[in-house]
Motif scaffolding. Sequence first.
Motif, mmCIF file in Angstrom:
data_model
loop_
_atom_site.group_PDB
_atom_site.id
_atom_site.type_symbol
_atom_site.label_atom_id
_atom_site.label_comp_id
_atom_site.label_asym_id
_atom_site.label_seq_id
_atom_site.Cartn_x
_atom_site.Cartn_y
_atom_site.Cartn_z
ATOM 1 N N ILE A 147 -4.294 -3.912 -9.026
ATOM 2 C CA ILE A 147 -4.364 -2.672 -8.277
ATOM 3 C C ILE A 147 -5.469 -1.891 -8.065
ATOM 4 O O ILE A 147 -6.273 -1.843 -9.065
ATOM 5 C CB ILE A 147 -3.182 -1.521 -9.099
ATOM 6 C CG1 ILE A 147 -1.908 -2.075 -9.313
ATOM 7 C CG2 ILE A 147 -3.147 -0.043 -8.515
ATOM 8 C CD1 ILE A 147 -1.206 -1.396 -10.435
ATOM 9 N N ASP A 148 -5.762 -1.513 -6.747
ATOM 10 C CA ASP A 148 -6.607 -0.771 -6.382
ATOM 11 C C ASP A 148 -6.536 0.402 -6.112
ATOM 12 O O ASP A 148 -5.617 0.919 -5.275
ATOM 13 C CB ASP A 148 -7.707 -1.643 -5.294
ATOM 14 C CG ASP A 148 -8.219 -3.005 -5.469
ATOM 15 O OD1 ASP A 148 -8.684 -2.969 -6.663
ATOM 16 O OD2 ASP A 148 -8.278 -3.903 -4.756
ATOM 17 N N GLU A 149 -7.390 1.562 -6.484
ATOM 18 C CA GLU A 149 -6.925 2.767 -6.054
ATOM 19 C C GLU A 149 -7.987 3.479 -5.645
ATOM 20 O O GLU A 149 -9.354 3.296 -5.793
ATOM 21 C CB GLU A 149 -6.443 3.935 -7.309
ATOM 22 C CG GLU A 149 -5.365 3.307 -7.938
ATOM 23 C CD GLU A 149 -4.754 4.124 -9.192
ATOM 24 O OE1 GLU A 149 -5.789 4.762 -9.657
ATOM 25 O OE2 GLU A 149 -3.511 4.182 -9.637
ATOM 26 N N ARG A 156 5.459 9.933 -3.828
ATOM 27 C CA ARG A 156 4.926 8.713 -3.231
ATOM 28 C C ARG A 156 5.317 8.476 -1.717
ATOM 29 O O ARG A 156 6.499 8.479 -1.461
ATOM 30 C CB ARG A 156 5.178 7.538 -4.191
ATOM 31 C CG ARG A 156 4.570 6.312 -3.907
ATOM 32 C CD ARG A 156 5.252 5.092 -4.738
ATOM 33 N NE ARG A 156 4.289 5.496 -5.976
ATOM 34 C CZ ARG A 156 4.697 5.483 -7.240
ATOM 35 N NH1 ARG A 156 6.205 5.336 -7.491
ATOM 36 N NH2 ARG A 156 3.842 5.741 -8.356
ATOM 37 N N VAL A 163 -4.181 9.716 -3.396
ATOM 38 C CA VAL A 163 -4.552 8.498 -3.724
ATOM 39 C C VAL A 163 -4.014 7.325 -3.060
ATOM 40 O O VAL A 163 -2.662 7.349 -2.987
ATOM 41 C CB VAL A 163 -4.509 8.211 -5.294
ATOM 42 C CG1 VAL A 163 -5.029 6.922 -5.773
ATOM 43 C CG2 VAL A 163 -5.161 9.501 -6.191
ATOM 44 N N ARG A 164 -4.666 6.519 -2.127
ATOM 45 C CA ARG A 164 -4.211 5.154 -1.699
ATOM 46 C C ARG A 164 -4.320 4.034 -2.646
ATOM 47 O O ARG A 164 -5.341 3.880 -3.535
ATOM 48 C CB ARG A 164 -5.128 4.850 -0.465
ATOM 49 C CG ARG A 164 -4.379 3.381 0.289
ATOM 50 C CD ARG A 164 -5.308 3.095 1.219
ATOM 51 N NE ARG A 164 -6.772 2.598 0.818
ATOM 52 C CZ ARG A 164 -7.829 2.626 1.249
ATOM 53 N NH1 ARG A 164 -7.958 3.357 2.380
ATOM 54 N NH2 ARG A 164 -8.777 2.217 0.909
ATOM 55 N N GLU A 165 -3.049 3.681 -2.957
ATOM 56 C CA GLU A 165 -2.977 2.541 -4.100
ATOM 57 C C GLU A 165 -2.453 1.454 -3.343
ATOM 58 O O GLU A 165 -1.603 1.004 -2.588
ATOM 59 C CB GLU A 165 -1.874 2.831 -4.912
ATOM 60 C CG GLU A 165 -1.729 1.903 -6.263
ATOM 61 C CD GLU A 165 -0.783 2.292 -7.131
ATOM 62 O OE1 GLU A 165 -0.743 3.077 -8.101
ATOM 63 O OE2 GLU A 165 0.565 1.856 -7.146
ATOM 64 N N THR A 224 0.743 -0.951 0.090
ATOM 65 C CA THR A 224 0.043 0.151 0.198
ATOM 66 C C THR A 224 0.724 1.193 -0.040
ATOM 67 O O THR A 224 1.728 1.134 0.944
ATOM 68 C CB THR A 224 -0.759 -0.062 1.128
ATOM 69 O OG1 THR A 224 -1.734 -1.055 1.221
ATOM 70 C CG2 THR A 224 -1.822 1.171 1.269
ATOM 71 N N TYR A 237 -1.518 -2.728 -4.237
ATOM 72 C CA TYR A 237 -0.912 -3.531 -5.216
ATOM 73 C C TYR A 237 -0.922 -4.949 -4.559
ATOM 74 O O TYR A 237 -0.258 -5.181 -3.768
ATOM 75 C CB TYR A 237 0.599 -3.224 -5.642
ATOM 76 C CG TYR A 237 1.235 -4.248 -6.530
ATOM 77 C CD1 TYR A 237 0.536 -4.386 -7.895
ATOM 78 C CD2 TYR A 237 2.284 -4.816 -6.156
ATOM 79 C CE1 TYR A 237 1.162 -5.300 -8.893
ATOM 80 C CE2 TYR A 237 2.869 -5.779 -7.266
ATOM 81 C CZ TYR A 237 2.209 -5.968 -8.389
ATOM 82 O OH TYR A 237 2.793 -7.041 -9.126
ATOM 83 N N TYR A 248 0.791 5.839 -0.557
ATOM 84 C CA TYR A 248 -0.082 7.059 -1.003
ATOM 85 C C TYR A 248 0.551 7.928 -1.748
ATOM 86 O O TYR A 248 1.715 8.335 -1.829
ATOM 87 C CB TYR A 248 -0.424 7.681 0.516
ATOM 88 C CG TYR A 248 -1.091 6.721 1.427
ATOM 89 C CD1 TYR A 248 -2.553 6.904 1.354
ATOM 90 C CD2 TYR A 248 -0.678 5.875 2.338
ATOM 91 C CE1 TYR A 248 -3.315 6.097 2.050
ATOM 92 C CE2 TYR A 248 -1.355 5.344 3.256
ATOM 93 C CZ TYR A 248 -2.685 5.385 3.141
ATOM 94 O OH TYR A 248 -3.366 4.240 3.965
ATOM 95 N N GLU A 249 -0.164 8.212 -2.790
ATOM 96 C CA GLU A 249 0.327 9.032 -3.757
ATOM 97 C C GLU A 249 -0.228 10.604 -3.744
ATOM 98 O O GLU A 249 -1.504 10.640 -3.704
ATOM 99 C CB GLU A 249 0.356 8.361 -5.374
ATOM 100 C CG GLU A 249 0.814 7.254 -5.337
ATOM 101 C CD GLU A 249 0.541 6.391 -6.802
ATOM 102 O OE1 GLU A 249 1.374 5.576 -7.145
ATOM 103 O OE2 GLU A 249 -0.321 6.827 -7.233
#
Length: 94
Positions: A60-62, A22, A49-51, A5, A53, A7-8
């Motif tokens: 990938i969930d965003e 990031r 955005v929380r990503e 996980t 992987y 955060y971008e």
Amino acid sequence: MSQQTTYEVYTLEEQRWILHARFSISERDAALEEAKRIERTLLMATKVVREIYRSGDGSIDEQTIYISDKSLRDAPRRRAAMAAAGGGAAGMSR
């Protein structure tokens, strides 16, 4: 199944979201602080955005966890319209 996980932080530049930084899962608060600092100091729209992987299946969930107020997000569009109409510094000629 392993997952990572991050955060971008993105900034809105010329009506496009551009990756600024990031942060790791433990730096969520730092990501939010960075986004708000950019808003205050540079008057630019931001989003965080929380990503997530998942290495097992490569998915990938965003999820957007923060986004600037609409007035700040619309500012670049207003500046571009003013420049196109000949207003502001972009429309000045010597």
